[in-house]
Every structure is written in C-alpha cells, then in structure tokens.
Design a protein around this motif. Structure first.
Motif, PDB file in Angstrom:
ATOM      1  N   SER A  39       5.411  46.871  51.248  1.00 22.34           N
ATOM      2  CA  SER A  39       4.794  48.578  50.440  1.00 22.34           C
ATOM      3  C   SER A  39       5.110  48.449  49.519  1.00 22.34           C
ATOM      4  O   SER A  39       3.700  48.342  48.547  1.00 22.34           O
ATOM      5  CB  SER A  39       5.264  49.158  51.610  1.00 22.34           C
ATOM      6  OG  SER A  39       5.257  50.672  50.826  1.00 22.34           O
ATOM      7  N   GLU A  40       5.881  47.915  48.353  1.00 16.67           N
ATOM      8  CA  GLU A  40       6.264  47.636  47.487  1.00 16.67           C
ATOM      9  C   GLU A  40       5.720  46.391  46.459  1.00 16.67           C
ATOM     10  O   GLU A  40       5.300  47.048  45.030  1.00 16.67           O
ATOM     11  CB  GLU A  40       7.624  47.804  46.905  1.00 16.67           C
ATOM     12  CG  GLU A  40       8.200  47.776  45.829  1.00 16.67           C
ATOM     13  CD  GLU A  40       9.794  47.645  45.757  1.00 16.67           C
ATOM     14  OE1 GLU A  40       9.976  47.438  44.247  1.00 16.67           O
ATOM     15  OE2 GLU A  40      10.381  47.316  46.493  1.00 16.67           O
ATOM     16  N   ASP A  41       5.291  45.351  46.917  1.00 16.39           N
ATOM     17  CA  ASP A  41       4.432  45.062  45.911  1.00 16.39           C
ATOM     18  C   ASP A  41       3.480  44.391  46.561  1.00 16.39           C
ATOM     19  O   ASP A  41       2.709  43.773  45.402  1.00 16.39           O
ATOM     20  CB  ASP A  41       5.763  43.147  46.423  1.00 16.39           C
ATOM     21  CG  ASP A  41       7.174  43.880  45.261  1.00 16.39           C
ATOM     22  OD1 ASP A  41       6.926  44.390  44.543  1.00 16.39           O
ATOM     23  OD2 ASP A  41       7.816  43.622  45.788  1.00 16.39           O
ATOM     24  N   GLY A  50       1.085  46.588  48.101  1.00 15.19           N
ATOM     25  CA  GLY A  50       0.770  47.590  48.424  1.00 15.19           C
ATOM     26  C   GLY A  50      -0.949  47.874  49.060  1.00 15.19           C
ATOM     27  O   GLY A  50      -1.066  47.028  49.805  1.00 15.19           O
ATOM     28  N   ASN A 105       2.116  47.048  42.436  1.00 16.56           N
ATOM     29  CA  ASN A 105       2.797  48.080  42.856  1.00 16.56           C
ATOM     30  C   ASN A 105       2.762  48.625  42.416  1.00 16.56           C
ATOM     31  O   ASN A 105       3.216  50.109  41.884  1.00 16.56           O
ATOM     32  CB  ASN A 105       4.318  47.128  41.855  1.00 16.56           C
ATOM     33  CG  ASN A 105       4.170  47.459  40.654  1.00 16.56           C
ATOM     34  OD1 ASN A 105       2.817  47.498  39.982  1.00 16.56           O
ATOM     35  ND2 ASN A 105       5.262  47.626  39.570  1.00 16.56           N
ATOM     36  N   SER A 136       1.740  51.561  43.678  1.00 18.26           N
ATOM     37  CA  SER A 136       1.607  52.823  44.430  1.00 18.26           C
ATOM     38  C   SER A 136       2.980  53.009  44.866  1.00 18.26           C
ATOM     39  O   SER A 136       3.655  54.180  44.413  1.00 18.26           O
ATOM     40  CB  SER A 136       1.286  52.052  46.568  1.00 18.26           C
ATOM     41  OG  SER A 136       0.312  52.364  46.423  1.00 18.26           O
ATOM     42  N   CYS A 137       3.653  51.778  43.974  1.00 19.28           N
ATOM     43  CA  CYS A 137       4.824  51.994  44.046  1.00 19.28           C
ATOM     44  C   CYS A 137       5.371  52.661  42.535  1.00 19.28           C
ATOM     45  O   CYS A 137       6.411  53.285  42.391  1.00 19.28           O
ATOM     46  CB  CYS A 137       6.090  50.714  43.924  1.00 19.28           C
ATOM     47  SG  CYS A 137       7.666  50.777  43.291  1.00 19.28           S
ATOM     48  N   GLU A 138       4.961  52.064  41.385  1.00 20.20           N
ATOM     49  CA  GLU A 138       4.293  53.342  40.370  1.00 20.20           C
ATOM     50  C   GLU A 138       4.365  54.150  40.230  1.00 20.20           C
ATOM     51  O   GLU A 138       5.194  55.937  39.422  1.00 20.20           O
ATOM     52  CB  GLU A 138       3.536  52.385  39.303  1.00 20.20           C
ATOM     53  CG  GLU A 138       4.216  50.907  38.883  1.00 20.20           C
ATOM     54  CD  GLU A 138       5.796  51.037  37.489  1.00 20.20           C
ATOM     55  OE1 GLU A 138       5.389  52.043  37.139  1.00 20.20           O
ATOM     56  OE2 GLU A 138       6.391  50.518  38.638  1.00 20.20           O
ATOM     57  N   SER A 160       7.032  56.810  41.740  1.00 19.63           N
ATOM     58  CA  SER A 160       7.893  56.556  40.967  1.00 19.63           C
ATOM     59  C   SER A 160       8.026  57.870  39.871  1.00 19.63           C
ATOM     60  O   SER A 160       8.480  58.282  39.332  1.00 19.63           O
ATOM     61  CB  SER A 160       8.391  55.708  40.511  1.00 19.63           C
ATOM     62  OG  SER A 160       8.920  54.153  41.477  1.00 19.63           O
TER      63      SER A 160
END
Length: 451
Positions: free
Chosen positions: A303-305, A307, A350, A352-354, A357
């Motif tokens: 998910s994090e890397d 996505g 990333n 979605s992670c960004e 955040s």
C-alpha cells in the motif's frame, strides 16, 4: 495386569520418545494454551467435572492436541478409544460403535472416541459417525491441523465445540526444554545433562511453537553428546545447532539485527529488487521469524510503496497473509516469496501515502473546518430548513459520472492531497481525472455560451 505385562509396559514407556514420555497426564502439567484450559475456562471445567461434550481441537503440530486428549483419557470415567484417520477404515469404526453401544446398554457407561487427524476422513466416513455422535453413543474428540470449517462435515461441526490451540510461546517451550533436560522421572535427568542459556534460547526460537520439534532435538543432543571433563553432558549452542540442523543466525527478534533485516527486506521491495527481497525473507524465515509478522510488512509495503500504481499488489499481499495462516510452515514460505516478489516487481507510487500524510498535517493545522452545507446529511426532519444537502449535485446524473462542485471545506478550496504519478495504473488514473475534469469544464463553458 500381571507382572509380565507390567514389566513390558514399563520397558515400552522407557523406550518411547522423550516427547511421548513427557506428555502430561493431568491438566496441571499442561504447558501453554491457558486461553482454553485456564481454571476459569469452559474446557477446564468440563474436563474436571467429567462432563465433556464432543469437541474438535484445531491447531499447528506440536501444540498439544493429542496431549489434551490423553489428559481427558486419564481423568474421565468413560471408555476412551483412539483411532487415527490415516489408517482407520469403516470396519474399525463399526467395531468402536458396537462396543460403545454394548457399554452404554449394559453398564450405562459412555464412550469417548478420539480421532487424530480427523480431516483425513472422507465425507462418507464422517457421515457414518454423525448419528452416533448425535444420539450420545459416542462423544467425539477430533484433532486436526487443518481449518475444521473447511475439512470437517458441517453437521459434525454443529454438534461439537471447536477449540483452537495456538503455537506455544517461547517461554512455554523453554519450560518444556528445561523439564526435558532435568526431570529424572519422565525426562533425561538421569543422564546428568545441562543446557547452556544460549542453546536454550536457540532451541526455543527455532522450534516455531512446536514442542515436539524442540524435545526431539533435546533428546538427540543428550543421547549423542559425549560427557565433558566434569562428567556431565553439556548441551551447548553448537550441539543444539547440530541437533536441529540449523545454524544460529544473529537475529534477535527484539534487537538491532531484527530491525536491520526487516528494514532491508522492505527497502528491497520498495527498490524493485526481488532477489534481495526474497533473500532477506529467507533470512527471517530461517531464523524463525513469525510468518504473520512478515506478511503484515508485505501488506504495508504493497500500500505504502506500490499503491495505485498496481492496485493488485495489495490484493496479493492480503491474500498471502490469509493463506499463510491457513497453510503454515514450511509451505507458507512459498506464498510469502510469491507476494514479496510481486510487490518488488510492481510499479511504484507513494502518492496515496503522501496524500494521507499531507491531509493529516492539514487537519492538525486547521482543525474541524466546516463541511460544505450541500454535502451534509439531509436524511432527517428539518434538514432542509437548516440548508442541509441543499444544492447537492448527484454525480451519476452528469456525463462521465462527474460534476464539479465544492467537496473540501471552502477554506481549503483548490488544495491537492492525492497526486497520481505516471507509473503503472496511476498513469491511467491521472489521465482519467484529467479527462473528466476537462470535459466537465468544456460542458460548463458550452452551457454558458448557450445562455
């Protein structure tokens, strides 16, 4: 029992494997599984009161399924019979049923039937047992390493209580190893052996929660190691490695090397190096790391890397996590390797992670900004009077199922959190979002001209 039979049974007990000799005969001797045999638990009370109904013990090898059955055999007043599903046929079951009917009819005595590896029985064999379990001729104890909801007849399941046994903790295994080395009645205490602390830790780690695996290694070590100058048998780390046929890796699950290895594993997947990812995966598996822990890290990386550059990566990772729980080692390593390799080879993003955040940071800075009234709930009396939901545009009524309207709080108008990259599927997402917005803008300009 005559004298010769007593001597024969005594000799057989002495010659039986250590794991069999150490098997508890009372509930108080059982190590682990307190979640089902703690003094306040149903199973404990049922065994103590000799009021056991049909049960199925489900769990990995070496966790105590047969042990609990033997404890029940030692404490019950009922006739206790055992068969193994790998070798038993219909004739064996017919003999058990016939004897059970006789005991029940003539003496009013119950019969408990313990079936080891019950998942090996086919549907017909399980169906044969059903009426006798149902009418009380037999009280069934089934043991299985496979999920009973997939492998056992639904009708049998509905008439049984399922108890799941967990892999023994490291401390449980250490207690059993110490008992095996020093107990002079059932263990190897008569050999005057001693086990070093690092060897004890190593065997407890490498056993993977399987008591039998650890005890077999201890027995082999004691029986094959020569006495030292002090006259004692020393089970050192080197001896333990030989007995369990694994070299001790510098991998403390609470130490730096643990975090270094998992860090290298994740960074290798993130860096699109499947070879390194599988290598670090193997190091963790070899050192006895929990497969569930590894699976969780793959899910996070997916998910994090990865996505939305490859949404299937998360599906693969989650499926792998569920699969390793069902399958267990050693086959679980194949599933983890597949998932790690897929995530490593997948296109990366990333975004979605960004996005989350940045959104979290915005929420911390701005607090609870008012939600635009047209987005608020309008499903209650008086909502319209408050202006709730008024002016909301239903996206499916518009071309491309998209309409431009204010979704973010007005104070954040124009703020971007999710910015799809040009990698993998995210390139399509970016192109799709660009197209529907441009077409909506074009439609809006056209309506303005027509007016």
């Amino acid at each position: 029992m005559d004298l010769f039979e007593y001597i024969r049974n005594t000799n057989q007990e002495k010659e039986s494997p250590l794991a069999a000799r150490l098997r508890p005969t009372t509930l108080e001797e059982v190590v682990g599984q307190r979640h089902i045999i703690g003094e306040d638990k149903l199973l404990y009370r049922a065994i103590k009161a000799d009021k056991l109904s049909s049960v199925i013990f489900y769990g990995p090898p070496g966790t105590g399924k047969t042990t609990l059955a033997k404890v029940i055999a030692n404490t019950t007043s009922a006739e206790f019979t055992q068969i193994n599903a790998t070798v038993a046929g219909k004739k064996d079951m017919e003999e058990v049923v016939a004897k059970a009917k006789e005991l029940r009819g003539m003496y009013g005595r119950k019969t408990i039937l313990f079936i080891d590896e019950i998942h090996r029985f086919n549907k017909g064999q399980q169906d044969y047992l059903l009426p006798f379990v149902e009418d009380g001729t037999l009280t069934l104890i089934g043991a299985t390493t496979e999920n009973p909801y997939f492998e056992v007849n639904g009708a049998l399941l509905s008439r049984s209580v399922i108890f799941e046994l967990h892999p023994l903790s490291k401390e449980d295994i250490k207690a059993l190893i110490s008992r095996a080395v020093y107990d002079k009645d059932k263990g190897m205490g008569a050999y005057d052996a001693v086990i070093d602390d690092d060897a004890l830790e190593f065997l407890a780690d490498l056993s993977g929660g399987d008591a039998r695996h650890a005890l077999n290694a201890v027995e082999l070590g004691v029986l094959t190691t020569e006495r030292s100058g002090d006259g004692r048998i020393h089970i050192t780390l080197e001896v333990a490695q030989e007995c369990i046929q694994k070299r001790a890796l510098r991998y403390d699950k609470t130490g730096d090397n643990h975090y270094d290895t998992i860090s290298a594993f994740i960074k290798s997947m993130r860096g699109s190096d499947p070879d390194a990812a599988v290598y670090y995966l193997s190091r963790m598996l070899y050192a006895g790391e929990s497969v569930a822990f590894i699976a969780r890290r793959i899910i996070i990386c997916a998910s994090e890397d990865v996505g939305n550059a490859d949404p299937a990566a998360l599906q693969v990772a989650v499926s792998a996590s569920l699969a390793v729980e069902r399958v267990g080692m050693p086959e679980a390593q194949i599933i983890l390797s597949q998932a790690a390799a897929y995530v490593a080879c997948a296109p990366k993003s990333n975004a979605s992670c960004e996005a989350v955040s940045l959104a979290m940071e915005t929420v911390r800075e701005t607090g609870d900004l008012p939600i635009p009234p047209h987005l608020q709930d309008a499903h209650y009396k008086g909502a319209q009077k408050l202006g709730r939901g008024t002016g909301y545009k239903y996206a499916h009524d518009y071309p491309n199922h998209y309409v431009e309207q204010q979704y973010l709080p007005y104070e954040l108008n124009g703020k971007e959190f999710y910015k799809p990259t040009g990698n993998g599927y995210e390139a399509k997402i970016r192109e799709h979002m660009k197209r529907i917005k441009e077409e909506a803008l074009h439609e809006k300009k056209k309506e303005t001209r027509d007016r």
